[in-house]
Design a protein around this motif. Structure first.
Motif, short mmCIF file in Angstrom:
data_model
loop_
_atom_site.label_atom_id
_atom_site.label_comp_id
_atom_site.label_asym_id
_atom_site.label_seq_id
_atom_site.Cartn_x
_atom_site.Cartn_y
_atom_site.Cartn_z
N GLY A 135 0.74 -1.41 0.00
CA GLY A 135 -0.16 -0.44 -0.15
C GLY A 135 0.74 1.13 0.18
O GLY A 135 1.92 1.38 0.11
N GLN A 136 0.30 2.43 -0.39
CA GLN A 136 1.09 3.06 -0.29
C GLN A 136 -0.17 4.82 -0.12
O GLN A 136 -1.83 3.95 -0.23
N PHE A 137 0.30 5.72 0.23
CA PHE A 137 -0.49 7.25 0.63
C PHE A 137 -0.86 7.74 -0.65
O PHE A 137 0.78 8.20 -1.07
N SER A 138 -1.94 8.75 -0.71
CA SER A 138 -1.29 9.86 -1.64
C SER A 138 -0.51 10.75 -0.27
O SER A 138 -0.02 10.24 0.31
N PRO A 139 -0.08 11.71 -1.02
CA PRO A 139 1.42 12.39 -0.82
C PRO A 139 0.64 13.64 0.20
O PRO A 139 1.44 13.98 1.08
N ASP A 140 -1.32 13.91 -0.07
CA ASP A 140 -1.24 14.61 1.32
C ASP A 140 -2.54 14.69 2.43
O ASP A 140 -2.97 14.29 3.23
#
Length: 179
Positions: free
Chosen positions: A141-146
């Protein structure tokens, strides 16, 4: 432009370099320790050692004001680092490997953690149980930059886009591969 200089620094200083983030006129990376580099000449400005028992740091996030960083490891340890003073300001532990981290506010008070699901790490040190419907094991998984969105895909190729901090699914999909 500085790529020819990066390779020798990487080999000499970061043999297990796992993540690199741009910050205000710096690059912040994690490997055997947390390092702050100048992006113009790739010189190391400062370095903060992680505690001796920290193994396999694989996730990094930097607060919006670039004063705090969080580091997560494969064995579920979280460290909150004060980049101004070079001090550890908090420690947490969860049961799963940490996939990604994101700050939910510019001051670095709340941190979203992708591990055994989506969790929220508060400034007081408390860590929520997994929220929402994210996979709880065998996923990347990964998060959006914000930090507002989480993307997760499990080992069967089933994935989704989730709202942070609630973990509410916004989009579901299946990808034609499972690796």
């Amino acid at each position: 432009d500085n790529l020819p200089r990066l390779q020798p620094i990487w080999r000499a200083r970061w043999p297990m370099w796992m993540d690199l983030r741009p910050a205000s006129e710096t690059l912040i990376g994690v490997g055997a320790d947390l390092m702050i580099m100048s992006p113009s000449d790739l010189e190391i400005r400062s370095s903060f050692p992680l505690p001796p028992h920290t193994e396999f740091p694989n996730a990094l996030a930097v607060s919006g004001d670039h004063r705090m960083a969080v580091v997560g490891t494969n064995d579920g340890v979280l460290w909150r680092m004060d980049l101004v003073h070079g001090e550890i300001r908090g420690e947490g532990r969860i049961s799963g490997s940490i996939e990604a981290l994101a700050f939910l506010d510019p001051q670095g008070q709340r941190v979203a953690v992708l591990a055994d699901g989506l969790r929220i790490w508060e400034a007081d040190g408390s860590i929520s149980p997994p929220v929402g419907e994210l996979p709880q094991k065998n996923y990347a998984g990964q998060f959006s930059p914000d930090g507002r969105w989480a993307l997760a895909v499990d080992n069967r190729g089933v994935g989704g886009l989730y709202e942070v901090p609630s973990g509410t699914p916004v989009l579901s999909f299946t990808v034609p591969f499972t690796s």
